[in-house]
Motif scaffolding. Structure first.
Motif, PDB file in Angstrom:
ATOM      1  N   ILE A 117      -9.509  -1.899  -7.747  1.00 60.90           N
ATOM      2  CA  ILE A 117      -9.705  -0.923  -8.831  1.00 60.90           C
ATOM      3  C   ILE A 117      -8.386  -0.302  -9.290  1.00 60.90           C
ATOM      4  N   ASP A 118      -7.296  -0.633  -8.608  1.00 61.14           N
ATOM      5  CA  ASP A 118      -5.971  -0.116  -8.960  1.00 61.14           C
ATOM      6  C   ASP A 118      -4.969  -1.257  -8.793  1.00 61.14           C
ATOM      7  N   ASP A 119      -4.625  -1.880  -9.935  1.00 61.72           N
ATOM      8  CA  ASP A 119      -3.759  -3.067  -9.914  1.00 61.72           C
ATOM      9  C   ASP A 119      -2.414  -2.832  -9.242  1.00 61.72           C
ATOM     10  N   ARG A 120      -1.971  -1.611  -9.148  1.00 60.12           N
ATOM     11  CA  ARG A 120      -0.671  -1.339  -8.528  1.00 60.12           C
ATOM     12  C   ARG A 120      -0.659  -1.718  -7.051  1.00 60.12           C
ATOM     13  N   PHE A 121      -1.832  -1.755  -6.431  1.00 55.49           N
ATOM     14  CA  PHE A 121      -1.929  -2.100  -5.017  1.00 55.49           C
ATOM     15  C   PHE A 121      -2.208  -3.586  -4.799  1.00 55.49           C
ATOM     16  N   ASP A 122      -2.255  -4.364  -5.853  1.00 57.77           N
ATOM     17  CA  ASP A 122      -2.397  -5.822  -5.778  1.00 57.77           C
ATOM     18  C   ASP A 122      -1.000  -6.405  -6.001  1.00 57.77           C
ATOM     19  N   PRO A 123      -0.376  -6.963  -4.971  1.00 59.72           N
ATOM     20  CA  PRO A 123       1.022  -7.395  -5.100  1.00 59.72           C
ATOM     21  C   PRO A 123       1.295  -8.332  -6.278  1.00 59.72           C
ATOM     22  N   ILE A 129      -8.729   6.314   3.019  1.00 59.29           N
ATOM     23  CA  ILE A 129      -7.751   5.530   3.789  1.00 59.29           C
ATOM     24  C   ILE A 129      -6.987   6.449   4.730  1.00 59.29           C
ATOM     25  N   ASP A 130      -6.535   7.594   4.222  1.00 58.39           N
ATOM     26  CA  ASP A 130      -5.811   8.554   5.059  1.00 58.39           C
ATOM     27  C   ASP A 130      -6.671   9.032   6.225  1.00 58.39           C
ATOM     28  N   ALA A 148      -2.362   9.573  -5.769  1.00 59.19           N
ATOM     29  CA  ALA A 148      -2.357   8.185  -6.253  1.00 59.19           C
ATOM     30  C   ALA A 148      -1.780   8.058  -7.656  1.00 59.19           C
ATOM     31  N   ALA A 149      -1.579   9.156  -8.363  1.00 61.63           N
ATOM     32  CA  ALA A 149      -0.922   9.109  -9.675  1.00 61.63           C
ATOM     33  C   ALA A 149       0.569   8.842  -9.524  1.00 61.63           C
ATOM     34  N   ASP A 150       1.109   9.127  -8.338  1.00 60.15           N
ATOM     35  CA  ASP A 150       2.531   8.929  -8.073  1.00 60.15           C
ATOM     36  C   ASP A 150       2.863   7.441  -8.000  1.00 60.15           C
ATOM     37  N   ALA A 151       4.138   7.143  -7.857  1.00 58.73           N
ATOM     38  CA  ALA A 151       4.574   5.756  -7.723  1.00 58.73           C
ATOM     39  C   ALA A 151       3.837   5.117  -6.549  1.00 58.73           C
ATOM     40  N   ALA A 152       3.266   3.929  -6.808  1.00 64.29           N
ATOM     41  CA  ALA A 152       2.414   3.323  -5.797  1.00 64.29           C
ATOM     42  C   ALA A 152       2.538   1.808  -5.805  1.00 64.29           C
ATOM     43  N   ASN A 190       0.805  -1.215   0.000  1.00 66.79           N
ATOM     44  CA  ASN A 190       0.000   0.000   0.000  1.00 66.79           C
ATOM     45  C   ASN A 190       0.843   1.272   0.000  1.00 66.79           C
ATOM     46  N   ALA A 191       2.122   1.122  -0.259  1.00 66.57           N
ATOM     47  CA  ALA A 191       3.025   2.276  -0.247  1.00 66.57           C
ATOM     48  C   ALA A 191       2.648   3.255  -1.352  1.00 66.57           C
TER      49      ALA A 191
END
Length: 177
Positions: A68-74, A46-47, A12-16, A5-6
């Protein structure tokens, strides 16, 4: 640090995610599903839940965001990282060192540095790094120096991490000294 979740910035457009993928890279290059508007909404929630001291709600919202955002799915993030490295390696004539460096600095930036260095031929990153200076390949040096995010040092950090992991497996005591 292994946190799926980093988030590197406030947006959320930033590196995630676990492998720190930009939203634009995820959708434009890697074919990931990133509903950026919804991801931003969930990130704000979340914040707020974190600030309110509600870890159960934080966890629930993080699970929703991963859908809804694959970047947060390891699993999806790791698969996308492998895709990126394969794509980058093709751009750099099979050079895995350049593919790894481009993971942080971007394929386009590294292609530009190589163009300024020698017209665009792939060379070992060690050569590129040590052979660029204000008095030698000045344009390549200026671009590497201008990135402002230590992209030029990424290769050395990766090598250092590999050495630490190797030592952790073979001689943990040496890490404590």
């Amino acid at each position: 640090a292994g946190d799926p979740n980093a988030l590197a910035g406030a947006d959320a457009a930033d590196a995630a995610g676990l492998t720190q993928i930009l939203a634009q890279t995820g959708t434009g290059l890697l074919g990931m599903h990133v509903d950026l508007a919804r991801s931003r909404q969930l990130t704000r929630k979340i914040d707020a839940a974190f600030a309110a001291g509600n870890p159960a709600l934080v966890a629930s919202l993080q699970r929703r965001r991963a859908k809804i955002d694959d970047r947060f799915d390891p699993r999806k993030a790791l698969a996308a990282t492998i895709r990126y490295l394969k794509i980058a390696e093709q751009h750099f004539s099979g050079r895995s060192d350049l593919a790894v460096v481009s993971y942080h600095m971007g394929i386009g930036n590294l292609l530009h540095v190589l163009s300024d260095y020698n017209g665009g031929s792939a060379v070992p990153y060690v050569q590129l790094f040590f052979d660029t200076a204000p008095d030698n390949h000045e344009a390549a040096y200026n671009l590497l120096s201008s990135l402002g995010d230590d992209s030029d040092l990424y290769w050395w950090r990766v090598l250092g991490s590999l050495a630490i992991m190797r030592m952790y497996r073979s001689n943990r005591g040496a890490l404590q000294s």
